[in-house]
Design an enzyme around this catalytic site. Structure first.
Site, PDB file in Angstrom:
ATOM      1  N   GLY A  12      29.346   1.577 -24.311  1.00 17.36           N
ATOM      2  CA  GLY A  12      29.259   2.677 -23.353  1.00 17.36           C
ATOM      3  C   GLY A  12      28.046   3.565 -23.517  1.00 17.36           C
ATOM      4  O   GLY A  12      28.057   4.725 -23.078  1.00 17.36           O
ATOM      5  N   SER A  13      26.976   3.033 -24.117  1.00 18.46           N
ATOM      6  CA  SER A  13      25.799   3.906 -24.274  1.00 18.46           C
ATOM      7  C   SER A  13      25.182   4.249 -22.915  1.00 18.46           C
ATOM      8  O   SER A  13      24.659   5.352 -22.737  1.00 18.46           O
ATOM      9  CB  SER A  13      24.770   3.285 -25.221  1.00 18.46           C
ATOM     10  OG  SER A  13      24.217   2.110 -24.685  1.00 18.46           O
ATOM     11  N   ASN A  14      25.277   3.348 -21.953  1.00 15.97           N
ATOM     12  CA  ASN A  14      24.790   3.686 -20.611  1.00 15.97           C
ATOM     13  C   ASN A  14      25.687   4.739 -19.951  1.00 15.97           C
ATOM     14  O   ASN A  14      25.183   5.659 -19.307  1.00 15.97           O
ATOM     15  CB  ASN A  14      24.703   2.438 -19.728  1.00 15.97           C
ATOM     16  CG  ASN A  14      23.412   1.683 -19.936  1.00 15.97           C
ATOM     17  OD1 ASN A  14      22.360   2.094 -19.452  1.00 15.97           O
ATOM     18  ND2 ASN A  14      23.474   0.609 -20.693  1.00 15.97           N
ATOM     19  N   LEU A  87      35.005  -9.620 -13.400  1.00 11.38           N
ATOM     20  CA  LEU A  87      34.591  -9.726 -12.002  1.00 11.38           C
ATOM     21  C   LEU A  87      35.319  -8.662 -11.167  1.00 11.38           C
ATOM     22  O   LEU A  87      36.494  -8.387 -11.389  1.00 11.38           O
ATOM     23  CB  LEU A  87      34.988 -11.119 -11.510  1.00 11.38           C
ATOM     24  CG  LEU A  87      34.203 -11.748 -10.384  1.00 11.38           C
ATOM     25  CD1 LEU A  87      32.721 -11.840 -10.726  1.00 11.38           C
ATOM     26  CD2 LEU A  87      34.759 -13.144 -10.096  1.00 11.38           C
ATOM     27  N   ILE A  88      34.606  -8.084 -10.218  1.00 10.98           N
ATOM     28  CA  ILE A  88      35.234  -7.080  -9.348  1.00 10.98           C
ATOM     29  C   ILE A  88      35.962  -7.809  -8.209  1.00 10.98           C
ATOM     30  O   ILE A  88      35.371  -8.644  -7.527  1.00 10.98           O
ATOM     31  CB  ILE A  88      34.161  -6.113  -8.799  1.00 10.98           C
ATOM     32  CG1 ILE A  88      33.520  -5.320  -9.951  1.00 10.98           C
ATOM     33  CG2 ILE A  88      34.734  -5.164  -7.763  1.00 10.98           C
ATOM     34  CD1 ILE A  88      34.471  -4.434 -10.741  1.00 10.98           C
ATOM     35  N   ASN A 102      25.712  -2.483 -10.231  1.00  9.24           N
ATOM     36  CA  ASN A 102      25.782  -3.015 -11.595  1.00  9.24           C
ATOM     37  C   ASN A 102      24.385  -3.015 -12.203  1.00  9.24           C
ATOM     38  O   ASN A 102      23.392  -3.208 -11.496  1.00  9.24           O
ATOM     39  CB  ASN A 102      26.307  -4.451 -11.550  1.00  9.24           C
ATOM     40  CG  ASN A 102      26.368  -5.094 -12.922  1.00  9.24           C
ATOM     41  OD1 ASN A 102      26.861  -4.492 -13.884  1.00  9.24           O
ATOM     42  ND2 ASN A 102      25.845  -6.300 -13.040  1.00  9.24           N
ATOM     43  N   HIS A 104      22.100  -5.066 -14.974  1.00 12.79           N
ATOM     44  CA  HIS A 104      22.068  -6.317 -15.733  1.00 12.79           C
ATOM     45  C   HIS A 104      20.844  -6.291 -16.651  1.00 12.79           C
ATOM     46  O   HIS A 104      19.745  -5.928 -16.207  1.00 12.79           O
ATOM     47  CB  HIS A 104      21.999  -7.515 -14.784  1.00 12.79           C
ATOM     48  CG  HIS A 104      22.154  -8.808 -15.503  1.00 12.79           C
ATOM     49  ND1 HIS A 104      23.383  -9.282 -15.933  1.00 12.79           N
ATOM     50  CD2 HIS A 104      21.234  -9.704 -15.930  1.00 12.79           C
ATOM     51  CE1 HIS A 104      23.199 -10.430 -16.572  1.00 12.79           C
ATOM     52  NE2 HIS A 104      21.908 -10.701 -16.589  1.00 12.79           N
ATOM     53  N   ASP A 145      26.648 -11.190 -10.779  1.00 12.30           N
ATOM     54  CA  ASP A 145      25.196 -10.972 -10.768  1.00 12.30           C
ATOM     55  C   ASP A 145      24.476 -11.500  -9.530  1.00 12.30           C
ATOM     56  O   ASP A 145      23.293 -11.805  -9.591  1.00 12.30           O
ATOM     57  CB  ASP A 145      24.548 -11.600 -12.025  1.00 12.30           C
ATOM     58  CG  ASP A 145      25.180 -11.088 -13.302  1.00 12.30           C
ATOM     59  OD1 ASP A 145      25.541  -9.896 -13.334  1.00 12.30           O
ATOM     60  OD2 ASP A 145      25.311 -11.862 -14.254  1.00 12.30           O
TER      61      ASP A 145
HETATM   62  C1  GAR Z   1      23.977  -3.153 -21.096  1.00 11.45           C
HETATM   63  O1  GAR Z   1      22.779  -3.624 -21.664  1.00 11.45           O
HETATM   64  C2  GAR Z   1      24.210  -3.757 -19.729  1.00 11.45           C
HETATM   65  O2  GAR Z   1      23.021  -4.027 -19.038  1.00 11.45           O
HETATM   66  C3  GAR Z   1      24.892  -5.037 -20.092  1.00 11.45           C
HETATM   67  O3  GAR Z   1      25.778  -4.692 -21.120  1.00 11.45           O
HETATM   68  C4  GAR Z   1      25.176  -3.660 -21.898  1.00 11.45           C
HETATM   69  C5  GAR Z   1      26.209  -2.590 -22.129  1.00 11.45           C
HETATM   70  O4  GAR Z   1      25.755  -1.673 -23.078  1.00 11.45           O
HETATM   71  N1  GAR Z   1      25.588  -5.587 -18.971  1.00 11.45           N
HETATM   72  C6  GAR Z   1      25.742  -6.888 -18.789  1.00 11.45           C
HETATM   73  O5  GAR Z   1      25.322  -7.718 -19.577  1.00 11.45           O
HETATM   74  C7  GAR Z   1      26.471  -7.281 -17.508  1.00 11.45           C
HETATM   75  N2  GAR Z   1      26.314  -8.671 -17.245  1.00 11.45           N
HETATM   76  P1  GAR Z   1      26.449  -0.262 -23.230  1.00 11.45           P
HETATM   77  O6  GAR Z   1      27.956  -0.539 -23.294  1.00 11.45           O
HETATM   78  O7  GAR Z   1      25.946   0.294 -24.511  1.00 11.45           O
HETATM   79  O8  GAR Z   1      26.078   0.546 -22.028  1.00 11.45           O
END
Ligand code: GAR
Length: 188
Positions: A12-14, A87-88, A102, A104, A145
């Site tokens: 969840g850093s994003n 998947l949504i 999303n 990616h 994606d």
């Molecule tokens: C992120 O890098 C995101 O782009 C990726 O998962 C990571 C989650 O990091 N998403 C995918 O790969 C989706 N196919 P986070 O939990 O630290 O935000």
């Protein structure tokens, strides 16, 4: 007031970065963080951020209208997938046309699809000796994606970069761009 819900499966850093970015913005509210994993660190972050969280299971997402009904009741404007690995379903996509996005961690259409997430993506990028990778932000449809892309930016992959190095570079791009792109979308 624009209301956002974030779906996240892991660290969840994003999600954290998005919440921090909008913290002092009175026109944007992160109303809810939804996770499919009860032990995801993003839930701890939600608690610290004082954002409501909700752990959903497969039947709730795929065999009921519960999620759509709750989001509609909350008058959600935008659904943000930030590391959400399920998947949504069609009912959610139909209820929120072009309102689900999303991020990616690669330059789609390369390195996308089922199983291509997180470190798997960066490992493949390094294994293929790519000179460049980056991030893609796209609308979500019912295939992994494959929705329309509306933002990409790149970073270099050096010959001696490990997948971990690449992950770090990509995360920095995500932190820099994802909140700004969300803001643009909300107020365009
Ligand atoms: C992120 O890098 C995101 O782009 C990726 O998962 C990571 C989650 O990091 N998403 C995918 O790969 C989706 N196919 P986070 O939990 O630290 O935000």
């Amino acid at each position: 007031m624009k209301r956002i819900v974030i779906f996240a499966s892991g660290n969840g850093s994003n999600a954290q970065r998005i919440a921090d970015y909008f913290q002092d913005n009175k026109n944007v509210s992160i109303e809810l963080i939804i996770s499919n994993k009860s032990d995801a660190y993003v839930l701890e972050r939600a608690k610290n951020l004082q954002i409501e969280s909700w752990v959903i299971d497969r039947p709730t997402l795929y065999q009921s209208e519960t999620v759509v009904e709750r989001l509609k009741k909350m008058e959600i404007d935008l659904i943000v997938l930030a590391g959400f690995l399920w998947l949504i379903p069609a009912n959610l996509i139909e209820a929120y046309p072009r309102k689900i996005i999303n991020i990616h961690p690669a330059l789609l259409p390369k390195y996308g699809g089922k199983g291509m997430y997180g470190m798997h993506v960066h490992e493949a990028v390094v294994a293929n000796a790519e000179k460049m990778t980056g991030i893609t932000i796209h609308y979500v449809n019912s295939c992994y994606d494959e929705g329309d892309i509306f933002f990409q930016t790149t970073c270099a992959v050096e010959p001696n970069d490990s997948p971990q190095n690449v992950a770090q570079k990509v995360h920095l791009l995500e932190y820099e761009w994802f909140p700004k792109i969300i803001e643009n979308l909300l107020f365009q």
